[in-house]
Each structure stands twice: as structure tokens, then as C-alpha cells.
Design a protein around this motif. Structure first.
Motif, short mmCIF file in Angstrom:
data_model
loop_
_atom_site.label_atom_id
_atom_site.label_comp_id
_atom_site.label_asym_id
_atom_site.label_seq_id
_atom_site.Cartn_x
_atom_site.Cartn_y
_atom_site.Cartn_z
N VAL A 13 0.84 -1.20 0.00
CA VAL A 13 0.00 0.00 0.00
C VAL A 13 0.88 1.25 0.00
O VAL A 13 0.61 2.21 -0.74
CB VAL A 13 -0.96 -0.02 1.21
N GLN A 14 1.93 1.25 0.81
CA GLN A 14 2.82 2.40 0.85
C GLN A 14 3.53 2.59 -0.49
O GLN A 14 3.73 3.72 -0.93
CB GLN A 14 3.86 2.23 1.97
N GLU A 15 3.91 1.49 -1.13
CA GLU A 15 4.57 1.58 -2.43
C GLU A 15 3.64 2.18 -3.48
O GLU A 15 4.05 3.01 -4.29
CB GLU A 15 5.07 0.20 -2.89
N LYS A 16 2.37 1.78 -3.47
CA LYS A 16 1.39 2.33 -4.43
C LYS A 16 1.16 3.81 -4.17
O LYS A 16 1.04 4.61 -5.10
CB LYS A 16 0.07 1.57 -4.34
N THR A 17 1.10 4.19 -2.89
CA THR A 17 0.91 5.60 -2.54
C THR A 17 2.09 6.43 -3.01
O THR A 17 1.92 7.51 -3.60
CB THR A 17 0.73 5.76 -1.02
N GLY A 20 2.04 6.81 -6.79
CA GLY A 20 1.06 7.82 -7.18
C GLY A 20 1.56 9.23 -6.92
O GLY A 20 1.36 10.14 -7.74
N PHE A 21 2.21 9.43 -5.79
CA PHE A 21 2.77 10.74 -5.46
C PHE A 21 3.81 11.16 -6.49
O PHE A 21 3.82 12.31 -6.95
CB PHE A 21 3.39 10.69 -4.06
N ILE A 22 4.68 10.23 -6.88
CA ILE A 22 5.71 10.54 -7.86
C ILE A 22 5.09 10.88 -9.21
O ILE A 22 5.50 11.83 -9.88
CB ILE A 22 6.70 9.36 -8.00
N LYS A 23 4.06 10.13 -9.63
CA LYS A 23 3.39 10.41 -10.91
C LYS A 23 2.77 11.80 -10.91
O LYS A 23 2.91 12.56 -11.86
CB LYS A 23 2.30 9.37 -11.17
N ILE A 24 2.06 12.15 -9.83
CA ILE A 24 1.43 13.46 -9.74
C ILE A 24 2.49 14.56 -9.74
O ILE A 24 2.33 15.60 -10.39
CB ILE A 24 0.53 13.55 -8.49
#
Length: 44
Positions: A13-17, A20-24
Motif C-alpha cells: 500500500v505504501q509503495e502504491k501511494t 502515485g505521489f511521484i506520478k502526480i
């Protein structure tokens, strides 16, 4: 107390978060650069 073993926790879950943060962040930086280039071309 329970013994803690390094690397035993599920962090998917932390890796997905973080992903997502890096993509944004990357998309935001690209958008800001595009806006700055357009402003420089228009001369606003």
C-alpha cells in the motif's frame, strides 16, 4: 514483546501511494514547465 524481523512487513500500500505521489509530482512539474514556456513565447 514480539520480535521485529527486518523486511517482514507488507508495504504494498505504501509503495502504491508513493508511486502515485511521484506520478502526480512529475505531471505537475511538466505542466508548470509548459506554462512557463508558453508565457515566455507569448511574452506575458
Amino acid at each position: 514483546m514480539a520480535e521485529h524481523k527486518q523486511g517482514s512487513m507488507d508495504i504494498s500500500v505504501q509503495e502504491k501511494t508513493f508511486e502515485g505521489f511521484i506520478k502526480i509530482t512529475i505531471r505537475s512539474v511538466i505542466a508548470i514547465i509548459v506554462v512557463l514556456i508558453l508565457l515566455a513565447i507569448i511574452g506575458a
